[in-house]
Design an enzyme around this catalytic site. Structure first.
Site, PDB file in Angstrom:
ATOM      1  N   CYS A  12      35.674   5.959 -35.061  1.00 31.04           N
ATOM      2  CA  CYS A  12      36.178   4.960 -34.126  1.00 31.04           C
ATOM      3  C   CYS A  12      37.429   5.555 -33.466  1.00 31.04           C
ATOM      4  O   CYS A  12      37.966   6.576 -33.926  1.00 31.04           O
ATOM      5  CB  CYS A  12      36.511   3.659 -34.847  1.00 31.04           C
ATOM      6  SG  CYS A  12      37.832   3.855 -36.052  1.00 31.04           S
ATOM      7  N   HIS A  40      38.077   7.538 -45.159  1.00 28.47           N
ATOM      8  CA  HIS A  40      37.166   7.412 -46.295  1.00 28.47           C
ATOM      9  C   HIS A  40      35.957   8.317 -46.094  1.00 28.47           C
ATOM     10  O   HIS A  40      34.833   7.838 -45.964  1.00 28.47           O
ATOM     11  CB  HIS A  40      36.717   5.954 -46.467  1.00 28.47           C
ATOM     12  CG  HIS A  40      37.853   5.039 -46.730  1.00 28.47           C
ATOM     13  ND1 HIS A  40      38.595   5.098 -47.879  1.00 28.47           N
ATOM     14  CD2 HIS A  40      38.408   4.056 -45.993  1.00 28.47           C
ATOM     15  CE1 HIS A  40      39.543   4.191 -47.844  1.00 28.47           C
ATOM     16  NE2 HIS A  40      39.461   3.540 -46.703  1.00 28.47           N
ATOM     17  N   HIS A  73      45.522   2.366 -40.903  1.00 29.17           N
ATOM     18  CA  HIS A  73      45.729   0.995 -41.404  1.00 29.17           C
ATOM     19  C   HIS A  73      47.155   0.489 -41.198  1.00 29.17           C
ATOM     20  O   HIS A  73      47.409  -0.704 -41.261  1.00 29.17           O
ATOM     21  CB  HIS A  73      45.499   0.933 -42.915  1.00 29.17           C
ATOM     22  CG  HIS A  73      44.114   1.253 -43.346  1.00 29.17           C
ATOM     23  ND1 HIS A  73      43.015   0.743 -42.735  1.00 29.17           N
ATOM     24  CD2 HIS A  73      43.656   2.005 -44.378  1.00 29.17           C
ATOM     25  CE1 HIS A  73      41.936   1.177 -43.358  1.00 29.17           C
ATOM     26  NE2 HIS A  73      42.294   1.966 -44.352  1.00 29.17           N
ATOM     27  N   HIS A 123      43.825  -5.563 -48.782  1.00 31.32           N
ATOM     28  CA  HIS A 123      43.550  -4.416 -47.911  1.00 31.32           C
ATOM     29  C   HIS A 123      44.871  -3.855 -47.371  1.00 31.32           C
ATOM     30  O   HIS A 123      45.752  -4.615 -46.973  1.00 31.32           O
ATOM     31  CB  HIS A 123      42.650  -4.867 -46.755  1.00 31.32           C
ATOM     32  CG  HIS A 123      42.086  -3.739 -45.964  1.00 31.32           C
ATOM     33  ND1 HIS A 123      42.836  -3.037 -45.044  1.00 31.32           N
ATOM     34  CD2 HIS A 123      40.860  -3.171 -45.959  1.00 31.32           C
ATOM     35  CE1 HIS A 123      42.081  -2.093 -44.511  1.00 31.32           C
ATOM     36  NE2 HIS A 123      40.868  -2.157 -45.044  1.00 31.32           N
ATOM     37  N   GLU A 125      45.738  -2.665 -44.608  1.00 27.55           N
ATOM     38  CA  GLU A 125      46.109  -3.157 -43.272  1.00 27.55           C
ATOM     39  C   GLU A 125      46.837  -4.505 -43.379  1.00 27.55           C
ATOM     40  O   GLU A 125      47.835  -4.758 -42.697  1.00 27.55           O
ATOM     41  CB  GLU A 125      44.849  -3.310 -42.410  1.00 27.55           C
ATOM     42  CG  GLU A 125      45.133  -3.866 -41.018  1.00 27.55           C
ATOM     43  CD  GLU A 125      43.854  -4.201 -40.248  1.00 27.55           C
ATOM     44  OE1 GLU A 125      42.858  -3.462 -40.355  1.00 27.55           O
ATOM     45  OE2 GLU A 125      43.855  -5.219 -39.532  1.00 27.55           O
ATOM     46  N   THR A 161      41.465  -6.466 -38.450  1.00 27.62           N
ATOM     47  CA  THR A 161      40.677  -5.911 -37.338  1.00 27.62           C
ATOM     48  C   THR A 161      39.187  -5.764 -37.649  1.00 27.62           C
ATOM     49  O   THR A 161      38.380  -5.685 -36.734  1.00 27.62           O
ATOM     50  CB  THR A 161      41.226  -4.523 -36.936  1.00 27.62           C
ATOM     51  OG1 THR A 161      41.285  -3.708 -38.104  1.00 27.62           O
ATOM     52  CG2 THR A 161      42.588  -4.624 -36.309  1.00 27.62           C
ATOM     53  N   CYS A 190      38.593  -5.836 -34.005  1.00 25.29           N
ATOM     54  CA  CYS A 190      38.261  -4.649 -33.219  1.00 25.29           C
ATOM     55  C   CYS A 190      36.737  -4.566 -33.127  1.00 25.29           C
ATOM     56  O   CYS A 190      36.036  -4.824 -34.104  1.00 25.29           O
ATOM     57  CB  CYS A 190      38.835  -3.429 -33.938  1.00 25.29           C
ATOM     58  SG  CYS A 190      38.009  -1.920 -33.544  1.00 25.29           S
ATOM     59  N   SER A 218      31.744   3.738 -48.280  1.00 25.48           N
ATOM     60  CA  SER A 218      32.192   3.238 -46.977  1.00 25.48           C
ATOM     61  C   SER A 218      31.452   1.945 -46.669  1.00 25.48           C
ATOM     62  O   SER A 218      30.228   1.924 -46.525  1.00 25.48           O
ATOM     63  CB  SER A 218      31.907   4.303 -45.913  1.00 25.48           C
ATOM     64  OG  SER A 218      31.758   3.705 -44.657  1.00 25.48           O
ATOM     65  N   SER A 219      32.184   0.829 -46.586  1.00 23.73           N
ATOM     66  CA  SER A 219      31.502  -0.454 -46.423  1.00 23.73           C
ATOM     67  C   SER A 219      30.838  -0.542 -45.052  1.00 23.73           C
ATOM     68  O   SER A 219      29.763  -1.115 -44.922  1.00 23.73           O
ATOM     69  CB  SER A 219      32.452  -1.624 -46.663  1.00 23.73           C
ATOM     70  OG  SER A 219      33.437  -1.628 -45.688  1.00 23.73           O
TER      71      SER A 219
HETATM   72 FE1  F3S Z   1      39.048   1.914 -35.964  1.00 22.71          FE
HETATM   73 FE2  F3S Z   1      41.317   0.931 -35.113  1.00 22.71          FE
HETATM   74 FE3  F3S Z   1      39.140  -0.463 -34.947  1.00 22.71          FE
HETATM   75  S1  F3S Z   1      41.018   2.213 -36.907  1.00 22.71           S
HETATM   76  S2  F3S Z   1      37.892   0.168 -36.669  1.00 22.71           S
HETATM   77  S3  F3S Z   1      39.562   1.410 -33.849  1.00 22.71           S
HETATM   78  S4  F3S Z   1      41.129  -1.188 -35.560  1.00 22.71           S
END
Ligand code: F3S
Length: 278
Positions: A12, A40, A73, A123, A125, A161, A190, A218-219
């Site tokens: 991402c 991860h 995070h 978590h 974050e 997120t 996100c 990795s979930s």
């Molecule tokens: Fe990745 Fe940032 Fe979204 S780390 S999953 S782009 S909040």
């Protein structure tokens, strides 16, 4: 055999940015230490480890002359200050989408308003976000936990997120029903996780087999496996190209490939190359 990649897959934006920032520090010959594992993904951590990147668990472990990296995070302002005090340099790779949640929480606290963050309180974050509004923020998993909240007036509701939109909106509605004044709801989810799932779902119906590349723990990769299995029985979660069993591909003409948000491109390229060679 045709190999088709999903429209969205792999790193991402926030993870890619964090890895790029680490690479940049390495290119300047800095001794790089990340607070907690950067991502991860075992193979990517091994690759970075071979270049000298190591992980610390507490800010106190950073040495003078070293570069401390804050991962995507984010961390609490206290932890950031500790790192700044000890390290020769701090690279803040907090994902900008996470920074936004931190800022919203901090601003609401300045206005003396409660902040309800829908997410997992354990978590990293969420621990970081709470640190921006320690007296005012409450992290709850879902609507079933609103009973534990104090009396609310004009609260702000935001989200971790990576949670599900339904959980967020159901919880926000429940908070509205108990809060006094005006409840401000800002969706800070996100779309990276959902975009990868939507793209995998769109491709799963068109292929005979599907490979999801990602860590076993990795979930978001496991969730991709579930999404693919709904339409493609022969869906496999693999960590590397070595996990491909050619026997699984008997009679397969078209194979789909996707990858979790922590899977690096070089690992995906290897899987695609192996499939194309089979
Ligand atoms: Fe990745 Fe940032 Fe979204 S780390 S999953 S782009 S909040």
């Amino acid at each position: 055999m045709r190999v088709l990649l999903a429209d969205e897959y792999g790193f991402c934006f926030g993870v890619e940015r964090a890895v790029d920032m680490v690479e940049e520090s390495l290119s300047k010959n800095e001794t790089v230490r990340t607070l907690g594992p950067l991502i991860h993904n075992e193979q990517e951590m091994e690759r970075l480890g071979a270049k000298g990147v190591s992980t610390i668990n507490e800010p106190v472990q950073i040495g003078r002359g070293e570069t401390a990296v804050i991962r995507a995070h984010g961390v609490t302002p206290q932890v950031q200050a500790e790192l700044q005090e000890k390290a020769s340099k701090v690279v803040d790779a907090t994902c900008p989408f996470v920074t936004r949640v931190q800022r919203l929480a901090s601003r609401a606290a300045e206005e003396n308003r409660h902040v309800i963050v829908v997410g997992n309180p354990d978590h990293p974050e969420m621990i970081g976000v709470k640190g921006y509004a320690p007296e005012h923020a409450f992290v709850i998993r879902d609507e079933t936990e609103i009973g534990g909240l104090p009396k609310l007036r004009n609260p702000l509701v935001v989200s971790q997120t990576t949670i599900k939109a339904k959980t967020f909106f159901d919880t926000a509605e429940a908070i509205k029903s108990i809060a006094e004044g005006e409840t401000q709801v800002i969706n800070t989810i996100c779309s990276a996780t959902r975009d990868r799932q939507d793209a995998a779902r769109a491709l799963a119906g068109e292929v005979d087999a599907f490979y999801i590349i990602g860590g076993n723990h990795s979930s978001n990769s496991r969730k991709l496996l579930t999404v693919c299995k709904e339409q493609c029985e022969k869906s496999f979660l693999i960590q590397t190209d070595e996990d491909i069993d050619p026997a699984d591909l008997d009679g397969v003409e078209t194979v789909g490939v996707t990858a979790g948000a922590s899977t690096p491109k070089w690992l995906i390229d290897r899987v695609v190359a192996k499939l194309e060679n089979l």
